[in-house]
Design a protein around this motif. Structure first.
Motif, short mmCIF file in Angstrom:
data_model
loop_
_atom_site.label_atom_id
_atom_site.label_comp_id
_atom_site.label_asym_id
_atom_site.label_seq_id
_atom_site.Cartn_x
_atom_site.Cartn_y
_atom_site.Cartn_z
N MET A 1 0.85 -1.20 0.00
CA MET A 1 0.00 0.00 0.00
C MET A 1 0.89 1.24 0.00
SD MET A 1 -3.20 1.21 0.02
CE MET A 1 -4.74 0.93 0.81
N ALA A 2 0.28 2.40 0.25
CA ALA A 2 0.97 3.67 0.12
C ALA A 2 2.15 3.79 1.10
CB ALA A 2 -0.01 4.79 0.39
N CYS A 3 3.23 4.36 0.57
CA CYS A 3 4.41 4.54 1.40
C CYS A 3 4.79 6.02 1.35
CB CYS A 3 5.50 3.64 0.82
SG CYS A 3 7.13 4.01 1.38
N GLU A 4 4.88 6.63 2.53
CA GLU A 4 5.12 8.07 2.62
C GLU A 4 6.57 8.38 2.26
OE1 GLU A 4 2.99 9.43 6.18
OE2 GLU A 4 4.56 10.96 6.27
N ILE A 5 6.79 9.33 1.35
CA ILE A 5 8.17 9.60 0.98
C ILE A 5 8.61 11.05 1.20
CG2 ILE A 5 8.60 7.71 -0.64
CD1 ILE A 5 7.87 9.84 -2.85
N VAL A 6 7.73 12.01 0.98
CA VAL A 6 8.14 13.41 1.11
C VAL A 6 7.08 14.19 1.90
CG1 VAL A 6 8.72 15.55 -0.13
CG2 VAL A 6 9.33 13.35 -1.14
N GLU A 7 7.55 15.03 2.79
CA GLU A 7 6.66 15.94 3.53
C GLU A 7 6.88 17.33 2.97
OE1 GLU A 7 4.95 16.30 6.62
OE2 GLU A 7 4.76 14.15 7.01
N THR A 8 5.83 18.04 2.61
CA THR A 8 5.98 19.44 2.23
C THR A 8 5.06 20.26 3.14
OG1 THR A 8 4.17 19.72 0.66
CG2 THR A 8 6.18 18.65 -0.18
N GLU A 9 5.13 21.58 2.96
CA GLU A 9 4.28 22.46 3.76
C GLU A 9 2.79 22.16 3.48
OE1 GLU A 9 5.24 26.52 2.82
OE2 GLU A 9 3.45 27.29 3.84
N TYR A 10 2.50 21.78 2.23
CA TYR A 10 1.10 21.67 1.80
C TYR A 10 0.54 20.26 1.81
CZ TYR A 10 2.47 26.19 -0.04
OH TYR A 10 2.95 27.46 -0.16
N PHE A 11 1.41 19.28 1.53
CA PHE A 11 0.91 17.91 1.37
C PHE A 11 2.02 16.92 1.67
CE2 PHE A 11 2.22 19.78 -2.70
CZ PHE A 11 3.26 18.93 -3.05
N THR A 12 1.60 15.66 1.83
CA THR A 12 2.55 14.55 1.98
C THR A 12 2.49 13.72 0.71
OG1 THR A 12 1.85 14.51 4.27
CG2 THR A 12 3.21 12.69 3.54
N LEU A 13 3.65 13.37 0.18
CA LEU A 13 3.66 12.54 -1.03
C LEU A 13 3.80 11.07 -0.65
CD1 LEU A 13 5.92 14.34 -3.67
CD2 LEU A 13 3.48 13.86 -3.82
N HIS A 14 2.97 10.25 -1.27
CA HIS A 14 3.01 8.80 -1.02
C HIS A 14 3.31 8.10 -2.36
CE1 HIS A 14 0.66 9.05 2.87
NE2 HIS A 14 0.45 10.24 2.35
N THR A 15 4.14 7.08 -2.33
CA THR A 15 4.35 6.27 -3.53
C THR A 15 3.30 5.16 -3.54
OG1 THR A 15 6.72 6.57 -3.31
CG2 THR A 15 6.01 4.85 -4.80
N LEU A 16 2.58 5.03 -4.66
CA LEU A 16 1.58 3.98 -4.77
C LEU A 16 2.10 2.83 -5.62
CD1 LEU A 16 -1.57 6.19 -5.46
CD2 LEU A 16 -0.61 5.53 -3.27
N ASP A 17 3.00 3.16 -6.54
CA ASP A 17 3.61 2.19 -7.43
C ASP A 17 4.86 2.90 -7.94
OD1 ASP A 17 4.13 0.40 -9.74
OD2 ASP A 17 2.09 -0.31 -9.36
N ASP A 18 5.72 2.20 -8.64
CA ASP A 18 6.91 2.84 -9.19
C ASP A 18 6.48 3.95 -10.15
OD1 ASP A 18 9.53 3.33 -9.75
OD2 ASP A 18 9.67 1.79 -11.31
N GLY A 19 6.70 5.21 -9.78
CA GLY A 19 6.31 6.32 -10.66
C GLY A 19 4.87 6.78 -10.52
N VAL A 20 4.17 6.31 -9.52
CA VAL A 20 2.80 6.80 -9.28
C VAL A 20 2.73 7.32 -7.84
CG1 VAL A 20 0.33 6.26 -9.31
CG2 VAL A 20 1.88 5.03 -10.84
N PHE A 21 2.34 8.58 -7.70
CA PHE A 21 2.37 9.22 -6.39
C PHE A 21 1.03 9.90 -6.08
CE2 PHE A 21 6.41 9.53 -8.61
CZ PHE A 21 7.29 8.91 -7.72
N ALA A 22 0.68 9.89 -4.81
CA ALA A 22 -0.49 10.65 -4.36
C ALA A 22 0.00 11.78 -3.46
CB ALA A 22 -1.43 9.73 -3.56
N ALA A 23 -0.49 12.99 -3.72
CA ALA A 23 -0.20 14.13 -2.85
C ALA A 23 -1.42 14.30 -1.94
CB ALA A 23 0.04 15.39 -3.68
N ILE A 24 -1.24 13.98 -0.67
CA ILE A 24 -2.36 14.03 0.28
C ILE A 24 -2.28 15.34 1.07
CG2 ILE A 24 -3.48 12.85 2.23
CD1 ILE A 24 -3.59 11.28 -0.47
N ALA A 25 -3.33 16.13 0.92
CA ALA A 25 -3.34 17.49 1.50
C ALA A 25 -3.18 17.47 3.01
CB ALA A 25 -4.65 18.17 1.14
N LYS A 26 -2.39 18.41 3.51
CA LYS A 26 -2.35 18.65 4.95
C LYS A 26 -3.45 19.66 5.26
CE LYS A 26 2.51 17.95 5.92
NZ LYS A 26 3.77 18.61 6.34
#
Ligand SMILES: [Zn+2]
Length: 315
Positions: A1-26
């Motif tokens: 499942m989703a793996c958290e990779i980057v934290e930004t001021e606005y959202f957290t980026l999760h890897t869903l697959d190689d080259g597919v990312f979800a930006a989840i709003a903070k």
């Protein structure tokens, strides 16, 4: 499942697959809704542009620095500002939506008089502040505070906001074939807005849903019958991972929750109409079931009940 990779001021980026990312709003930071990044092989595709140019800028920066590739396409799931106000950051890409979404972006989002718009937003924020101060209900208070913070971020960016419209338009389905990956865009009608698009990655079994799927939220309903029909059709698809428009990365269980929610509200409205209960009395007497009591946007359920009641009466 989703793996958290980057934290930004606005959202957290999760890897869903190689080259597919979800930006989840903070919450309350200016992203307001979720977005997606897909590496097509030689270039990138971004799904939704967040609610402010500042958040959209960070989304593009992260997408391009993470992959070393350029964004070629931006998809707009629907016309609501919290999904498209970052569009200007993608002015040099091909922005894609349905014909109806483009039309609505043009009609509803354009700012003719900035000063007037700012004044209205400030007034609205003041109203929200008064509501926050006067409510004793903690769930409602939390929900209003979140809305206040998100709206404040939009207001902060309003003077630099430019409405950039989609230019590649489709009606029901559009397939984008990249060198390494294929994505499908579907519009099965309008449930939450008059025209709702979601993105499906058939090989990876991932779907970016826009606001057709949201988590623990009384999501505004535009057309209850189409909304249910869209969700029923999504349920038939081979999907393992759902990225909702608001909330965390999840799976098909979310679709079932929303089908139950819409069916329950629809059934309640039908019964009220059969009993000839006027809409105001129906809403006033409506008991929110425990499982929906902590959902965000608690005022939204009243709006939804009214929308469904009125819709059923007319149709
Ligand atoms: Zn929306």
């Amino acid at each position: 499942m989703a793996c958290e990779i980057v934290e930004t001021e606005y959202f957290t980026l999760h890897t869903l697959d190689d080259g597919v990312f979800a930006a989840i709003a903070k919450p309350g930071q200016g992203a307001w809704s979720n977005a997606g990044i897909v590496d097509l092989g030689e270039e990138l595709l971004v799904f939704d542009s967040l609610s402010t140019p500042s958040a959209g800028k960070e989304l593009r920066r992260q997408a391009e620095s993470l992959t070393g590739k350029k964004v070629k396409y931006l998809i707009n799931s629907h016309y609501h500002g919290d999904h498209v106000f970052g569009n200007q950051v993608f002015f040099d890409t091909t922005i894609i939506s349905t014909y109806d979404t483009q039309k609505l972006c043009n009609e509803k989002n354009s700012i003719e008089d900035l000063e007037k718009e700012e004044k209205e937003m400030k007034q609205y924020l003041l109203q929200l502040k008064n509501q926050i101060d006067s409510t004793e209900d903690n769930i409602l208070k939390a929900s209003l505070i979140n809305q206040y913070q998100e709206m404040s971020k939009v207001l902060d960016d309003l003077s630099q906001l430019q409405i950039v419209l989609p230019s590649l338009l489709f009606e029901e389905k559009l397939t984008i074939n990249g060198a390494d990956r294929m994505v499908e865009l579907y519009c099965l009608g309008g449930g939450h807005s008059p025209s709702d698009t979601f993105m499906y990655l058939p090989k990876e079994k991932i779907a970016f849903m826009g606001d057709i799927a949201t988590e623990d939220l009384h999501v505004p309903i535009d057309n209850p019958v189409e909304f249910l029909s869209i969700l029923q059709q999504v349920k038939q698809m081979d999907i393992d991972t759902i990225v909702p428009g608001h909330g965390s990365v999840t799976n098909m269980a979310l679709c079932n929750t929303l089908i139950d929610y819409l069916s329950f509200l629809t059934q309640s409205a039908k019964e009220a109409i059969q009993r000839r209960l006027p809409v105001e009395d129906f809403i006033a007497a409506f008991e929110i079931p425990k499982k929906y009591k902590e959902w965000k946007g608690v005022n939204g359920i009243k709006m939804n009940l009214k929308t469904i009641y009125t819709y059923l009466q007319k149709n």
